[in-house]
Design a protein around this motif. Structure first.
Motif, short mmCIF file in Angstrom:
data_model
loop_
_atom_site.label_atom_id
_atom_site.label_comp_id
_atom_site.label_asym_id
_atom_site.label_seq_id
_atom_site.Cartn_x
_atom_site.Cartn_y
_atom_site.Cartn_z
N ALA A 328 38.40 48.31 26.70
CA ALA A 328 38.68 48.92 25.38
C ALA A 328 37.41 49.46 24.74
CB ALA A 328 39.37 47.91 24.46
N GLY A 329 36.62 50.15 25.55
CA GLY A 329 35.44 50.81 25.00
C GLY A 329 34.25 49.90 24.79
N SER A 330 34.39 48.57 25.02
CA SER A 330 33.24 47.69 24.83
C SER A 330 32.68 47.25 26.19
CB SER A 330 33.67 46.50 23.97
OG SER A 330 33.34 45.30 24.61
N ASP A 331 31.34 47.18 26.27
CA ASP A 331 30.68 46.95 27.57
C ASP A 331 30.39 45.48 27.85
OD1 ASP A 331 30.70 49.49 28.31
OD2 ASP A 331 28.59 49.93 27.87
N ASP A 332 30.74 44.59 26.93
CA ASP A 332 30.29 43.21 27.15
C ASP A 332 31.47 42.25 27.24
OD1 ASP A 332 31.05 43.45 24.60
OD2 ASP A 332 29.16 42.82 23.70
N PHE A 333 32.51 42.68 27.91
CA PHE A 333 33.64 41.79 28.17
C PHE A 333 33.33 41.02 29.45
CE2 PHE A 333 37.87 40.46 29.30
CZ PHE A 333 38.53 40.32 28.08
N VAL A 334 33.34 39.69 29.37
CA VAL A 334 32.88 38.88 30.50
C VAL A 334 34.05 38.07 31.05
CG1 VAL A 334 31.41 36.94 31.13
CG2 VAL A 334 30.51 38.76 29.67
N ILE A 335 34.14 38.00 32.35
CA ILE A 335 35.09 37.05 32.94
C ILE A 335 34.34 36.16 33.93
CG2 ILE A 335 37.07 38.60 32.66
CD1 ILE A 335 36.94 39.17 35.64
N LYS A 336 34.89 34.95 34.13
CA LYS A 336 34.25 34.01 35.05
C LYS A 336 35.26 33.65 36.13
CE LYS A 336 31.15 31.77 31.76
NZ LYS A 336 31.04 30.56 30.93
N MET A 337 34.77 33.62 37.37
CA MET A 337 35.64 33.24 38.49
C MET A 337 35.00 32.08 39.22
SD MET A 337 35.89 37.14 39.70
CE MET A 337 34.29 37.46 39.03
N ARG A 338 35.81 31.11 39.62
CA ARG A 338 35.27 30.01 40.41
C ARG A 338 34.84 30.52 41.76
NH1 ARG A 338 39.69 26.33 41.23
NH2 ARG A 338 38.26 25.08 42.50
N ASN A 339 33.71 30.04 42.25
CA ASN A 339 33.21 30.48 43.55
C ASN A 339 33.89 29.68 44.66
OD1 ASN A 339 31.74 31.53 45.62
ND2 ASN A 339 29.77 30.66 45.00
N THR A 340 35.15 30.07 45.00
CA THR A 340 35.89 29.36 46.05
C THR A 340 35.99 30.25 47.27
OG1 THR A 340 37.90 30.20 45.07
CG2 THR A 340 37.25 27.97 44.47
N LEU A 341 36.45 29.66 48.37
CA LEU A 341 36.48 30.38 49.65
C LEU A 341 37.31 31.67 49.58
CD1 LEU A 341 36.67 27.85 52.60
CD2 LEU A 341 35.04 29.70 52.23
N GLY A 342 38.50 31.55 49.01
CA GLY A 342 39.39 32.71 49.05
C GLY A 342 39.27 33.63 47.85
N GLN A 343 38.21 33.44 47.02
CA GLN A 343 38.12 34.20 45.78
C GLN A 343 38.04 35.71 46.04
OE1 GLN A 343 38.85 34.77 42.67
NE2 GLN A 343 37.71 32.95 41.94
N THR A 344 38.81 36.46 45.28
CA THR A 344 38.78 37.91 45.39
C THR A 344 37.40 38.43 44.99
OG1 THR A 344 41.00 37.75 44.51
CG2 THR A 344 40.12 39.96 44.83
N LYS A 345 36.85 39.27 45.80
CA LYS A 345 35.53 39.84 45.46
C LYS A 345 35.71 41.09 44.62
CE LYS A 345 32.49 37.31 47.89
NZ LYS A 345 33.19 36.05 47.53
N LEU A 346 35.01 41.18 43.54
CA LEU A 346 35.02 42.39 42.73
C LEU A 346 33.77 43.20 43.06
CD1 LEU A 346 36.15 41.03 39.26
CD2 LEU A 346 37.51 42.25 40.95
N ASP A 347 33.89 44.51 43.02
CA ASP A 347 32.73 45.36 43.28
C ASP A 347 32.44 46.20 42.05
OD1 ASP A 347 32.26 44.65 45.99
OD2 ASP A 347 34.14 45.74 46.48
N ARG A 348 31.23 46.61 41.96
CA ARG A 348 30.83 47.45 40.83
C ARG A 348 31.63 48.76 40.86
NH1 ARG A 348 24.65 48.82 39.46
NH2 ARG A 348 24.63 46.57 39.44
N GLY A 349 32.10 49.19 39.72
CA GLY A 349 32.84 50.45 39.63
C GLY A 349 34.33 50.29 39.89
N GLN A 350 34.74 49.09 40.35
CA GLN A 350 36.16 48.86 40.67
C GLN A 350 37.00 48.87 39.39
OE1 GLN A 350 36.52 45.32 42.99
NE2 GLN A 350 38.76 45.41 43.05
N LYS A 351 38.20 49.48 39.49
CA LYS A 351 39.09 49.48 38.32
C LYS A 351 40.14 48.39 38.50
CE LYS A 351 38.12 53.84 36.59
NZ LYS A 351 36.79 53.91 36.04
N ILE A 352 40.25 47.51 37.49
CA ILE A 352 41.23 46.43 37.57
C ILE A 352 42.01 46.36 36.27
CG2 ILE A 352 39.97 44.98 39.23
CD1 ILE A 352 38.89 43.42 36.83
N ASN A 353 43.05 45.53 36.27
CA ASN A 353 43.78 45.25 35.04
C ASN A 353 43.55 43.78 34.67
OD1 ASN A 353 45.00 47.65 34.24
ND2 ASN A 353 46.57 47.42 35.84
N VAL A 354 43.26 43.52 33.42
CA VAL A 354 43.08 42.14 33.00
C VAL A 354 44.16 41.76 32.00
CG1 VAL A 354 40.61 42.03 33.43
CG2 VAL A 354 41.44 42.80 31.20
#
Lengths: 367, 419
Positions: A328-354
């Motif tokens: 929503a136009g703001s650059d400092d929205f942070v999410i945290k993911m647990r570092n588990t074996l099957g965790q989905t990897k996000l890449d820079r520039g990737q478009k997702i829905n939260v």
């Protein structure tokens, strides 16, 4: 521990105000009841009035208005040495010209205690903090952590029912600090004393306390057990001060049955739980904890509104992965993911829905 | 948590086998040389302007060749005849020969002055006898005694025997209120001439009294300075320092204006009717004046070390003591006061040492009974009796050193904090 009723409070602040210069109030109308045996933390940024409150309770500052009661007795005019309150200071305040043993003996001597009894009590207090072998050392010969333990032992050696602690762990390194947090907590449980603890470290406050009073601008912003404070902040100051927090400003679009629909400045609609918004069209700030944000479609609750996001960076932090998103136009929205074996990897520039469960997004005052 | 086990160092070496200590010394030699180079100018200045002249001055207290340099014959006779030998014809012959030498080298005055120090009134004997020494015929004893019967005085011969050596303890003997007895021993000086010991004791006592008053006055001031907010404390500190920036003479003289019989204080008291016009208080040109003015002048030397110590005592110590149940008096006595000891020690030592050697103020406002030891030193200097002045100065220095040593033993000199 439940909040103490006004009648049986062990420590009570009753409409207490404090001003140093007669122009501005440092403490504005403080009302606080502390039950016997409770561990209460006063948490807040510097200058929020928390230390002043502690000093008024200890007797080093006088209340400009209002009444402070200890065990039902008004102590406004009782000098500090007659209050019988143990105190641990930020820099420990161990008397440098005395040995550890003499430091501990001091409060017993001024109480006119005999030599034998003094020695028993000193030994007991030192053993309690595992410092039994250090009675003949000088404070300057001890490490910070050891001085801390001695300060604790000295504050407890005369069996006070109430102990005040003024940022006692501030000068220690992180590891030692966390260790001492548990020790103080365990001492509190074992001795059944009442502790009023002042800190600006929210982690410390959450770990140790039965209840936390969040101070800002001379007022208690929220007084609640740690879990409530973190999960159900009552205003945007508390939400921002305790833990990490994503803020989305917007306007209340719909308000019904404990649910709110908020339209963000950029036009998107999100779900939230109304906390201190009461009517449609009101400005609000929606607060969501980073670990409660979902980005995998299968985890989203049915019917939840989602919002598009772009991954700006992913930071590896060991136990967790931290991604910064543009939402929503703001650059400092942070999410945290647990570092588990099957965790989905996000890449820079990737478009997702939260998205998120509506009860995790709290619509607060827009400050 | 357990104390580290003591490490017994084996002979450590560097990687290429050199002993570690030697390698360290070599590595530090360069910076040590540079450090020496930096202090060299000051070192030279101190040696040239301080150590050498003061050393020479102190040497004069036990070395005086005024008599010995022009009395070789007497020196020889004293060497052959032990103390107690009645001066015979040979002794008088030596005396006459030396008197003739004195006349030749115009040293009779110097020699007489030297004898005069231990035996007052002897100087004129030498100046007058030297004039006619060449014309004297043997037997010299009768000839000299005919001129002046005082030549037979055994005290004179004892004094000459002592003065025949340039190395002497005579001046310390005088400073101890002793004199040479007729049999060559040492006896107490006549009561009317015993001034030095009493003055020494009085000086120490007055300096101690002044130090005590300074401490009593400075302690609250320093405490106030240390507890006030910085801006106000700085303003007050300037007031404390103000006397430093004013000439000592001006300060002393303004006290004269205040304290003298027709001065401000007396006139005000008379105006109030507290005292009668004929009962004006005598506050200056006596011991009282010395004490008042010296306390005022030395007060900053007590305030500053106290202030610098008190300023760094965190208020949390006092708070901790109060929270532990101590009354404010107990807190002061057991927590605050012991922590100010380094400042008290430094201030007291400073004020005491300054007071013990103070000269100008007692000279200006001391009158007769407000004189201190240094005024006596100055008195002897004015009379060109360098040796006596040096002996007194040495005794004063020794007294201070003894006190310094005592202080070190009792309090510990590393506890001293001067600022």
């Amino acid at each position: 521990m439940a909040a103490a009723a006004e009648g049986d409070a062990y420590v009570a602040f009753d409409h207490v105000q404090k001003s140093y210069d007669g122009v501005s109030l440092v403490v504005k109308d403080l009302n606080l009841s502390i039950a016997k045996g409770e561990f209460l933390t006063m948490l807040g940024p510097s200058g929020s009035g928390k230390t002043t409150c502690l000093m008024m309770l200890a007797g080093f500052e006088t209340a400009t208005h209002g009444e402070i009661r200890l065990d039902g007795r008004n102590i406004n005019l009782v000098p500090p040495h007659k209050r019988g309150i143990g105190m641990v200071f930020q820099n420990y305040a161990l008397f440098p010209h005395m040995t550890v043993g003499e430091n501990l003996s001091f409060p017993l001597e001024v109480r006119g205690m005999g030599k034998d009894e003094r020695e028993t009590r000193i030994k007991r207090a030192l053993d309690m903090v595992q410092m039994g072998a250090f009675a003949s050392r000088r404070p300057a010969q001890l490490s910070g952590g050891q001085q801390q333990r001695i300060a604790l032992a000295r504050a407890l050696v005369f069996d006070p029912a109430l102990v005040l602690m003024d940022e006692p762990l501030g000068a220690l390194d992180k590891q030692l600090r966390e260790h001492m947090q548990f020790e103080i907590k365990h001492l509190h449980e074992r001795l059944g004393i009442t502790v009023v603890y002042v800190t600006h470290d929210q982690g410390e406050a959450l770990t140790m306390s039965d209840r936390v009073a969040v101070f800002n601008d001379g007022r208690i912003q929220q007084l609640a057990p740690p879990a409530d404070l973190y999960e159900r902040p009552e205003n945007s100051f508390v939400a921002q001060f305790i833990g990490e927090n994503n803020k989305l400003p917007g306007t209340v679009e719909e308000l019904s049955q404990g649910k709110a629909l908020v339209r963000l400045a950029t036009g998107e609609l999100i779900d939230a739980t109304p906390v201190n918004v009461t009517e449609k069209g009101q400005k609000t700030l929606v607060s969501i904890r980073p670990e409660r944000v979902e980005f995998k479609p299968e985890m989203m609750p049915a019917g939840a509104h989602t919002i598009g996001a772009e991954v700006l960076e992913v930071i590896y932090m060991g136990d967790i992965l931290r991604a910064r998103l543009r939402v929503a136009g703001s650059d400092d929205f942070v999410i945290k993911m647990r570092n588990t074996l099957g965790q989905t990897k996000l890449d820079r520039g990737q478009k997702i829905n939260v998205g998120w469960h509506p009860q995790d997004a709290r619509a607060l005052d827009p400050s | 948590m357990t104390p580290a086990a003591p490490i017994t160092p084996a002979m450590l070496t560097t990687a290429d086998g050199r002993p570690l200590k030697a390698a360290l010394a070599a590595a530090q030699a360069r910076s040590k040389r540079r450090a020496l180079f930096l202090v060299l100018p000051l070192l030279l200045f101190v040696v040239i302007s301080f150590v050498i002249p003061i050393g020479q001055m102190l040497q004069r207290s036990f070395y005086h060749d005024g008599f010995s340099k022009s009395a070789p014959a007497l020196q020889a006779w004293f060497a052959e005849n032990p103390l107690g030998t009645e001066p015979d014809e040979a002794a008088y012959a030596a005396l006459v020969a030396d008197l003739a030498l004195m006349q030749e080298t115009r040293a009779a005055g110097d020699a007489g002055t030297r004898i005069n120090y231990t035996l007052p009134g002897a100087r004129s004997l030498y100046t007058s006898a030297a004039r006619g020494a060449k014309k004297l015929e043997p037997p010299f004893k009768e000839a000299l005694l005919a001129e002046d019967a005082k030549w037979a005085d055994p005290r004179l011969w004892v004094a000459m025997r002592s003065a025949a050596s340039p190395w002497t303890a005579d001046f310390y003997m005088i400073a101890a209120d002793l004199q040479l007895a007729a049999d060559g021993g040492v006896e107490r000086a006549p009561e009317t001439q015993r001034v030095y010991v009493a003055l020494y004791i009085k000086t120490i006592f007055l300096a101690a009294l002044i130090t005590g008053i300074c401490l009593l006055l400075a302690f609250p001031i320093a405490h106030l300075l240390a507890t006030l907010p910085m801006a106000k404390a700085n303003l007050l500190l300037i007031l404390v320092l103000l006397p430093f920036w004013t000439s000592l003479l001006v300060r002393t003289t303004s006290w004269i204006v205040l304290l003298q019989d027709q001065g401000v204080i007396n006139s005000f008291l008379v105006y109030l009717g507290a005292i009668g016009d004929d009962g004006r208080l005598r506050m200056i040109y006596n011991q009282t004046g010395t004490i008042i003015v010296m306390v005022h002048i030395l007060l900053p030397f007590m305030v500053l070390p106290l202030y610098s110590v008190m300023r760094v005592i965190p208020p949390s110590y006092a708070r901790a003591a109060r929270s532990l149940g101590a009354t404010s008096w107990t807190t002061f006595r057991r927590i605050y006061l012991p922590q100010t000891l380094p400042g008290i020690g430094a201030g007291a030592l400073l004020v005491f040492i300054l007071a013990v050697g103070y000269y100008i103020t007692p000279a200006l406002v001391g009158g007769a009974d407000g004189m201190l030891y240094s005024n006596m030193i100055s008195f002897h200097m004015n009379k060109a009796n360098w040796s006596m002045a040096a002996a007194l100065a040495t005794l004063l220095l020794l007294g201070v050193l003894v006190l310094y040593w005592l202080y070190d033993r009792l309090v510990g000199i590393d506890n001293l904090k001067l600022g």
